[in-house]
Design a protein around this motif. Sequence first.
Motif, PDB file in Angstrom:
ATOM      1  N   TYR A   3       0.665  -0.925  -0.278  1.00  0.00           N
ATOM      2  CA  TYR A   3      -0.093   0.224  -0.091  1.00  0.00           C
ATOM      3  C   TYR A   3       0.683   1.041   0.191  1.00  0.00           C
ATOM      4  N   VAL A   4       1.475   0.775   1.181  1.00  0.00           N
ATOM      5  CA  VAL A   4       3.119   2.684   0.720  1.00  0.00           C
ATOM      6  C   VAL A   4       3.327   2.582  -0.029  1.00  0.00           C
ATOM      7  N   ALA A  14       1.572  13.214  -9.210  1.00  0.00           N
ATOM      8  CA  ALA A  14       1.198  14.159  -8.849  1.00  0.00           C
ATOM      9  C   ALA A  14       2.036  15.136  -8.908  1.00  0.00           C
ATOM     10  N   PHE A  15       3.289  14.792  -8.555  1.00  0.00           N
ATOM     11  CA  PHE A  15       4.564  16.102  -8.364  1.00  0.00           C
ATOM     12  C   PHE A  15       4.962  15.771  -9.547  1.00  0.00           C
TER      13      PHE A  15
ATOM     14  N   MET B 372      -3.353  16.069  -6.537  1.00  0.00           N
ATOM     15  CA  MET B 372      -2.732  16.293  -5.778  1.00  0.00           C
ATOM     16  C   MET B 372      -3.284  17.140  -4.769  1.00  0.00           C
ATOM     17  N   VAL B 375      -5.165  13.832  -2.681  1.00  0.00           N
ATOM     18  CA  VAL B 375      -3.927  12.933  -2.082  1.00  0.00           C
ATOM     19  C   VAL B 375      -3.729  13.669  -0.871  1.00  0.00           C
ATOM     20  N   ILE B 379      -3.988  11.947   3.212  1.00  0.00           N
ATOM     21  CA  ILE B 379      -3.053  11.738   4.095  1.00  0.00           C
ATOM     22  C   ILE B 379      -3.046  12.602   5.386  1.00  0.00           C
ATOM     23  N   TRP B 485      -0.359   1.622   9.072  1.00  0.00           N
ATOM     24  CA  TRP B 485       0.559   1.556   7.542  1.00  0.00           C
ATOM     25  C   TRP B 485      -0.066   0.508   6.832  1.00  0.00           C
ATOM     26  N   MET B 489      -4.974   1.036   7.336  1.00  0.00           N
ATOM     27  CA  MET B 489      -5.195   1.353   5.677  1.00  0.00           C
ATOM     28  C   MET B 489      -5.342   0.407   4.712  1.00  0.00           C
ATOM     29  N   VAL B 496     -10.715   4.968   1.533  1.00  0.00           N
ATOM     30  CA  VAL B 496     -10.068   6.360   1.697  1.00  0.00           C
ATOM     31  C   VAL B 496     -10.041   6.523   0.098  1.00  0.00           C
TER      32      VAL B 496
END
Lengths: 391, 581
Positions: A3-4, A14-15, B372, B375, B379, B485, B489, B496
């Motif tokens: 997931y991470v 995105a960046f 962006m 997300v 978070i 995590w 998650m 999410v």
Amino acid sequence: MRYVNRLRILVLIAFGMSAQAVSATTLQFHAWGGNAQVNKYLQWVADEVRNQHDITLNHVKLADTSDAVARVLAEKAAGNHSQGAVDLIWINGENFAAMQRHNLLLKNWVGKLPNFALTNPSNNPAMVTDFGLPTQGQEAPWGRAAMVFYYNQQHVTEPPQNLNQLMQFAKQHPGRFSYPLPSDYLGISFLKYALLVLNKDNTAPLYAPVTATRFDETSAPLWAFLDQLHPLMWRQGSHMVRQASQLQQLMSASEVLLAFSFTAAEIPGAVTRYDLPERTRTYAMQEGSLGNVHFVGISYNTAHPEAAKQVVNFLLSPKAQAKKQQQAVWGDETVLDVAMLSAETQRLFAVEDLHPAALPPGAIYRLLPEPHASWTDALREAWFVRYGARW
Amino acid sequence: MLQFHRVSHLVRWLFIGVLCLPVLAGAIGVLLPALGYFPALGESTFSLAVFQRLWTVDHIAHMAWMSFFTGFIATAVATLSALCLLSAFYHQAWLHTIQRLLSPLLVLPHAAAAIALLFILSPSGWLARVASLFSQTVLPPQWSIPFDNSGITIIFALALKELPFIFLMALSVLSQPQMHTRITAYLKNAQAMGYAPVTAFLKCALPQLYPHLRLPVLAVLAYATANVEIPLILGSNNPPTLAVAVLQWFNHIELSMRFQASAAAVVQLMVTVVALITWRLVEYSAGRLLRHSMINTQRAQGARRVTLAAWLILVLFTFFAVTMVVSTLVWSFATFWPFPAVLPDGITLLHWQTALPALAEPVKNTLMLGAMVSVLAVIVALLALEAEVSVLPKLGWQRQRLEHSLLQLTLYLPLMVPGVAFLFGLVWFQQRFFSGGIFPHVMLSHLVYVMPYVYISLALPYRRLDPRYVKLAYSLGKSPGQVFWRVKMPLLFGPVLVALGLGMAISFSQYLPTLLSGGGRFATVTTEAVAVASGSSQRLSAVYVIVQAFMPIIVFALAWWLPGRLFNPAAHPRGQQSGVF
């Protein structure tokens, strides 16, 4: 951990996307974006200047040009004198007057553009006068326009040929005529047209700065005319459209039967795009048509003044002007003095097959120049006082 | 305190800061010119002269009244209709069909809904065309809708747009486990005592439900009183609502109008506050009046009337939803379409061909920004929630209460303070102190609107997580970070994704924040759509409306579909249900 990783990739994507936005010189051209033809033409211009000058031209499509004026003022207020968001701006009339008054435009650059000489400014004062105000080299002419009327042959056979007949028309078809609010350029133009025509025996005061007595005398017949016209208009004049484009929409829907425009060429263009009825016809009033020039300015706080001038010089080139004048492209009349060009270049400006909805060549009987700019505010304010402030 | 906890606690404060500071800075940026202070225009003294001048503006009271009236009535209509639907159909098996019917309208931006409604209601719209089949007229009728002075079109459009939001909010409240168990028990008991199902819901469930619905309803009310897009597109301009006047004055060519605009923005804020107070008063008196009827033992009270009304609302809503979609589609492909004809002369791809190339850049911008912002918001919201669950309980109860109420307050701040009242000031602040960047400014102003919704949508599933999983993981020696995590998650993957989708949809629909913070340089689909709607082509507008509606729908469809693909659906019970939030 799966997931991470996934999240990390998302963030990276995105960046990463935002990093590639930077390129050579990027100019922001703030111009009204409500017309598909104009937008398409500006896209063509952007392609050309990218190829010729390696300049990225971005058309910022404004719903209202005053948004950009407000933007430059906000920047000035905030002390941003060299990194403005507005590089180029398409303006005329009051937006120009406002920007000039607040020193928001780059000065004394137009005369140095090589292609500006082709407009023959010494013999053509309209190229350096914007609604009676001298442009002082702060904006370059870009195109020309005259007020024309249009109607749908399906519903109307004999459109009015002068202001008097327009009143008869409104009586015959109550609720089927309107004009935009005077805060819109077409709306105030209608008032000026009526004012010029109703004072046709003595127009001299209209070309001098307005005074209270001059105004009262000259405008009296206009108010009498409007007092009679308003109850005969669409929604009895209680609601009027904010913008010229909305008037065209009303025409498209046959909610009104007669409308007018400052860009004759947009009418056949709109018919080809099905935005106006098939049997739309364009003509000019016999008493004359109000006419003016529109300009391009550079903001005082642009970061790229040289690149901006290159773009304006390109806009004034015979190639760009001829392209703009083509009916299929935009149909905006050139500001160049075509007679000054070489025979070969002149051919670029030849008229193609005329669309049935287009204004026939020579249809404009005569041009009525814009009154002195000071009349605009006076007229509008008086109108709002008389008929209510509408926002 | 552990490292991870410290970080999450810090993020919780960051969350509060990102929500409060722009709103407060913006409000100051509007208040200063309202008090006569604007050095750029040569005014640097404070006075009330601007307000005094504002009172002399024609129809100013009427404008304020129109903002109040249209917003209040529309919210009342939307709320009553939503509760009516709920009362009549809660016990029906096809409640979820209604839910699915209403969801798409939730994500449709206000501007798009207004444009689509124009295609139906205007004198040359579909209703008039169908009516002309019977009257044999060749010209559009001259009725006074839209742009009517009474504000009925605005009320109708706002109510239509807000009904799904309130309805789905109510459903989400009712689906919370404790609430669900309690309400089900009440309803069963009531029905066992001979109450009709509808009456049982009205008398037992509604009083339980409403307190949980109050904040969202107030947010709707605040939004409706200060909305710009709908009155701008559908309302009269003689006079307009105050919010529209504020926008027009800020953009007025006469730059000194900014003083008047700022003062009017302050008045707009007061109008909204008065509307909120009035709502509470009306709500309170209604509660008192209805208290008797709750215990008057009439077992079928209101059942027939409410059912009838609910059916009427449902039919009306479905009719407009369907005709809006179909007529927008038809317009986007139409060639000539003279008035009395019910269908166009022919179809063409021209409008799509014109729009799509021009839309490539805005679509890219919209997606990039939306992704962006969303997300980041997710978070931050997750970490803030983690802090709430793991850090707050360890603090003293006073501190706990303080932090809790501070967050609740800030959460609703951007939803309660009208955009027109602070965005102009925010832009001034951004220009004054951080000139240069565009993207960060746009992102910040979007975050202000996206974060509250993302937080609200994640809060329920997060608090609802079965604590036994977490305890088990700790007992196996995992650190809080690892638990977050690797346990929480994956369990929360569905919610999410839905929160991400919601965040993107909200970012997509922002008009004023994008336009103002971006200085027009950042074109999104919504800013382009409003610009095109101001143009002359209805057909092109139709294409933009469809693209606008399509983007969030795709995002949501992905959010629904992905969890089932990537994980075993059994691993995240109820996750998707809260999706409509």
